[in-house]
Design an enzyme around this catalytic site. Structure first.
Site, mmCIF file in Angstrom:
data_model
loop_
_atom_site.group_PDB
_atom_site.id
_atom_site.type_symbol
_atom_site.label_atom_id
_atom_site.label_comp_id
_atom_site.label_asym_id
_atom_site.label_seq_id
_atom_site.Cartn_x
_atom_site.Cartn_y
_atom_site.Cartn_z
ATOM 1 N N HIS A 1 15.275 51.261 75.469
ATOM 2 C CA HIS A 1 16.119 50.872 74.284
ATOM 3 C C HIS A 1 15.042 50.141 73.307
ATOM 4 O O HIS A 1 15.425 49.415 72.418
ATOM 5 C CB HIS A 1 17.209 49.958 74.515
ATOM 6 N N GLU B 1 25.344 62.209 70.764
ATOM 7 C CA GLU B 1 24.293 62.294 69.403
ATOM 8 C C GLU B 1 24.276 63.594 69.105
ATOM 9 O O GLU B 1 24.333 63.947 67.891
ATOM 10 C CB GLU B 1 23.106 61.699 69.911
#
Length: 343
Positions: A142, A73
Site C-alpha cells: 500500500h 479495479e
C-alpha cells in the site's frame, strides 16, 4: 449601500482549508458545472468515500452521478474508460493507487493510447485519482509511488498536488481536460490545512497542468519536489536559512508534462540542484529531472553534481522505525543540500 456611504469594504480573507475539503470542493463544483461529470469507485457514494473525499456528493447528486462499484479495479476502470470514449467525463477513484495495477491495462492500453491510435478522432477525457505513495503503517503493498510509472507513458497527463490550492486547482483542470489525467494525491496530506487564497475560493479557479510553482525564493540551491516532500523541503529550507543557506523550493505540481523550464531557470540562478521524492530511486522522477538538466543549457551552470533524495530501494517495511528510514526526512534533505554545496 455601504459603498455609497463611503465605507471601506474589506476583501474576503484567505481561509484555512484541508486538502480533503479542497478535493471535495473541486468535485462538487465540477459535478455542478457539467452534467457529463460523474464519480465512480469503491465506497464513494453511500459511505462518503473511504477517506471522505466525496462526503455529501451522493446525497446531493444521486445514484447516476456518484456510483459505488464492486471491488474490481479492472472492471470499473474499464467502464469509466468506455464512458469517456462517448464523451462523458468520469472521475475514477482508486482507493489506493497500489491497486491501480489491477487496471493498468485500462489506464495505459485503453485510455492513454486511444487518441493517438484513432488519429485524434477519439478523445478519452477521464480522471484517475486517489491516494498515492506511502501512508502510515500500511506496509509494502500500500506504499508505492506511481509518479514515475505513469509519468513514463505518453498519452497521459500526471499531476501530483501538495497544498489545498494545488489539490483543488489541479483536480478541476484535470476534469476539464480532454485527455486522460492521473491525479496522485497523498493520504497523509488529506487532513492537513493550508491557506487558501480568495482567488482559489472561486468556482472558476484552475491551475494549469504542466506549470510548476516556486514556493520559496532562494539563491544557493534549488530543491525540486512533488506531493508531500514539498513540505519537507520547505522545512529543510527554514532550517538551512538559519545557517545562511537560502534554498529555492520548486513544487513540481505536474509530473507529465514536466515544467523543466522553471527548474532550469532556477538552476541557472543557484548553480546547485537537489531533487526530493518519496518513490524509489531507479528510473524515478528525480532521475528524469537530472537527465533533462544534463541535456539542456542549465548543465553548464551547475557548480556540483545534482543530488537525489529518494525513498529507500526496498519494498516498504511495516515496522515504524524502518518505515521512517525508508521515507525522505527533513534531515536527509539538509544532508543532501550540504553535500551539494560541499559544506
Amino acid at each position: 449601500l455601504q459603498q455609497r456611504r463611503g465605507l471601506r469594504l474589506s476583501a474576503p480573507a484567505a481561509i484555512q482549508v484541508t486538502v480533503r475539503d479542497a478535493l471535495n470542493q473541486a468535485l462538487d463544483e465540477e459535478l455542478e458545472r457539467d452534467e457529463r461529470v460523474f464519480l465512480l469507485g469503491e465506497e464513494v457514494a453511500q459511505y462518503d468515500g473511504a477517506y471522505k473525499i466525496s462526503r455529501g456528493l451522493w446525497k446531493k447528486y444521486g445514484d447516476k452521478r456518484v456510483i459505488d462499484t464492486p471491488i474490481s479495479e479492472m472492471g470499473f476502470a474499464g467502464i469509466a474508460v468506455g464512458a469517456a470514449m462517448v464523451w462523458l467525463r468520469p472521475v475514477c477513484e482508486f482507493m489506493t493507487f497500489n491497486f491501480s495495477m489491477q487496471a493498468i491495462d485500462q489506464v495505459i492500453n485503453s485510455a492513454a493510447k486511444t487518441c493517438y491510435m484513432s488519429a485524434g478522432s477519439i478523445a478519452v477525457p477521464i480522471v484517475f485519482r486517489g491516494p498515492n505513495g506511502a501512508s502510515a503503517g500500511v506496509a509494502a503493498q500500500h506504499s508505492q509511488c506511481f509518479a514515475a510509472w505513469y509519468g513514463h507513458c505518453p498519452g497521459l497527463k500526471v499531476v501530483s498536488p501538495w497544498s489545498a490550492e494545488d489539490a483543488k486547482g489541479l483536480l478541476k483542470a484535470s476534469i476539464r481536460d480532454d485527455n486522460p489525467v492521473v491525479v496522485l494525491e497523498s493520504e497523509l496530506l488529506y487532513g492537513v490545512p493550508f491557506e487558501m487564497s480568495e482567488q482559489a475560493q472561486s468556482k472558476e479557479f484552475v491551475i494549469p497542468i504542466g506549470k510548476a510553482k516556486i514556493e520559496r525564493q532562494g539563491t544557493h540551491v534549488t530543491l525540486v519536489a512533488h506531493s508531500r516532500p514539498v513540505g519537507h523541503c520547505m522545512e529543510a529550507a527554514a532550517v538551512l536559512s538559519k545557517e545562511g543557506v537560502e534554498c529555492e523550493v520548486i513544487n513540481l505540481r505536474t509530473i507529465r508534462p514536466m515544467d523543466i523550464e522553471t527548474v532550469e531557470a532556477s538552476v541557472v540562478k543557484t548553480n546547485h540542484l537537489v531533487t526530493v521524492e518519496g518513490g524509489w530511486p531507479q528510473f524515478g522522477v528525480g532521475a528524469e529531472i537530472c537527465a533533462r538538466i544534463m541535456e539542456g543549457p542549465a548543465f553548464n551552470y551547475l557548480d556540483a553534481p545534482a543530488v537525489r533524495v529518494t525513498g529507500a530501494d526496498v519494498p516498504m517495511p511495516y515496522a515504524k522505525i524502518l518505515e521512517d528510514n525508508c521515507i525522505p526526512q527533513v534531515k536527509d534533505i539538509v544532508f543532501a543540500v550540504k553535500k551539494a554545496l560541499n559544506i
